[in-house]
Design an enzyme around this catalytic site. Structure first.
Site, mmCIF file in Angstrom:
data_model
loop_
_atom_site.group_PDB
_atom_site.id
_atom_site.type_symbol
_atom_site.label_atom_id
_atom_site.label_comp_id
_atom_site.label_asym_id
_atom_site.label_seq_id
_atom_site.Cartn_x
_atom_site.Cartn_y
_atom_site.Cartn_z
ATOM 1 N N SER A 1 0.845 -1.207 0.000
ATOM 2 C CA SER A 1 0.000 0.000 0.000
ATOM 3 C C SER A 1 0.870 1.244 0.000
ATOM 4 O O SER A 1 1.992 1.228 0.531
ATOM 5 C CB SER A 1 -0.868 0.015 1.256
ATOM 6 O OG SER A 1 -1.510 1.262 1.394
ATOM 7 N N TYR B 1 -1.023 -1.057 10.415
ATOM 8 C CA TYR B 1 -1.159 -1.359 8.976
ATOM 9 C C TYR B 1 0.055 -0.842 8.195
ATOM 10 O O TYR B 1 0.591 -1.542 7.327
ATOM 11 C CB TYR B 1 -2.451 -0.708 8.488
ATOM 12 C CG TYR B 1 -2.809 -0.935 7.041
ATOM 13 C CD1 TYR B 1 -3.303 -2.157 6.596
ATOM 14 C CD2 TYR B 1 -2.697 0.110 6.109
ATOM 15 C CE1 TYR B 1 -3.664 -2.343 5.264
ATOM 16 C CE2 TYR B 1 -3.059 -0.064 4.786
ATOM 17 C CZ TYR B 1 -3.541 -1.294 4.366
ATOM 18 O OH TYR B 1 -3.897 -1.474 3.053
ATOM 19 N N LYS C 1 2.555 -3.074 5.991
ATOM 20 C CA LYS C 1 2.701 -2.854 4.548
ATOM 21 C C LYS C 1 4.138 -2.487 4.193
ATOM 22 O O LYS C 1 4.634 -2.859 3.121
ATOM 23 C CB LYS C 1 1.697 -1.782 4.073
ATOM 24 C CG LYS C 1 0.245 -2.253 4.131
ATOM 25 C CD LYS C 1 0.043 -3.530 3.318
ATOM 26 C CE LYS C 1 -1.396 -3.949 3.183
ATOM 27 N NZ LYS C 1 -1.566 -5.209 2.459
#
Ligand code: NAP
Length: 247
Positions: free
Chosen positions: A142, A155, A159
């Site tokens: 991401s 997150y 990522k």
């Protein structure tokens, strides 16, 4: 068709970006393993869509964070089509909150699925990819892994972790002629953005030079390139697909 007869396993492909990738690769002649954790109905719909377009597909239930379930998914793949040529680690979750209120459980859950799932699937399909004629490992990271994002420390860490993992596996796979790459999508119109308030989404879009969210097809087209023989000499890369967000 560029993916004729290639067997592709796409984790989390009953909906969202994974579904877009599964249908795109299926329409290019791939044999597709549609993995799902809980979306059984949509997984079977994806299989039907691929078959209606002339491709072949099978649904495989597995929580990627659970090693035994990943082993079961590999068995489903081998029984239906034989060894995989392409693995797309797409399954991912968020558990957003500011860092000061983030619980250890929220941290662990995001790591277990986003990184642990990638570890489990890559290890279980490693021999398939190594032995394939130009096997492909593609990890869906991401833009958040590059830039960070308020409320997403867990997150963003997961990522970012995918970048180092991919570069390392690219080195290890290279001797066998297979490749490993990352795709780093920007904000993409899927259920994952459903919890983001409209006001925040408007601000996000205002910061995207191309002035729109990505559609799943935008991401799938780049994955198709990386999955095909067109990308033979591309490995260890992170391909940004974010409408120019970091320009
Ligand atoms: P989504 O619409 O929320 O879909 C998530 C998918 O992941 C679902 O198919 C879900 O399967 C699957 N999944 C979740 N946990 C799983 C598990 N433990 N085992 C197996 N499958 C699991 O998300 P998306 O937007 O399509 O995101 C796909 C990937 O792109 C993720 O890695 C995400 O981090 C990344 N990404 C998304 C965006 C974005 O803006 N949407 C931007 C950059 C990167 P079930 O429904 O069967 O549970």
């Amino acid at each position: 068709m560029s993916m004729d007869g290639r067997t592709c396993v796409i984790t989390g492909s009953a909906r969202g970006i994974g579904r877009g990738i599964a249908e795109y690769l299926g329409s290019e002649g791939a044999n597709v393993v549609v993995n799902y954790r809980s979306s059984e109905g949509p997984a079977h719909e994806a299989v039907e869509t691929i078959e209606a377009a002339g491709g072949q597909a099978v649904a495989a239930q597995a929580d990627v964070a659970d090693r035994d379930e990943v082993i079961h998914m590999r068995e489903v793949c081998h029984d239906a089509f034989g060894p995989a040529d392409v693995l797309v680690n797409n399954a991912g979750i968020t558990a957003d909150t500011q860092f000061t209120t983030m619980t250890r459980e929220e941290w662990d859950r995001v790591m277990d699925v986003n990184l642990g799932g990638m570890f489990n699937c890559t290890q279980e399909f490693y021999d398939d990819i190594w032995n394939a004629n130009e096997g492909r490992l593609i990890n869906i990271s991401s833009v958040v892994g590059k830039q960070g994002n308020f409320g997403q420390a867990n997150y963003a860490a997961a990522k970012s972790g995918m970048f180092g993992f991919t570069r390392t596996i690219a080195l290890e796979l290279a001797k066998g002629g297979s490749t490993a790459n990352c795709v780093a999508p920007g904000f993409t119109a899927t259920d994952m953005l459903e919890s983001v308030p409209d006001k925040v989404l408007d601000r996000i879009v205002a910061g995207i030079p191309l002035e729109r969210l990505a559609e799943v097809e935008d991401i799938a087209a780049v994955v198709r390139f990386l999955a095909s023989e067109d990308s033979s000499y591309v490995t260890g890369e992170v391909i940004d697909v974010n409408g120019g967000m970091d320009l």
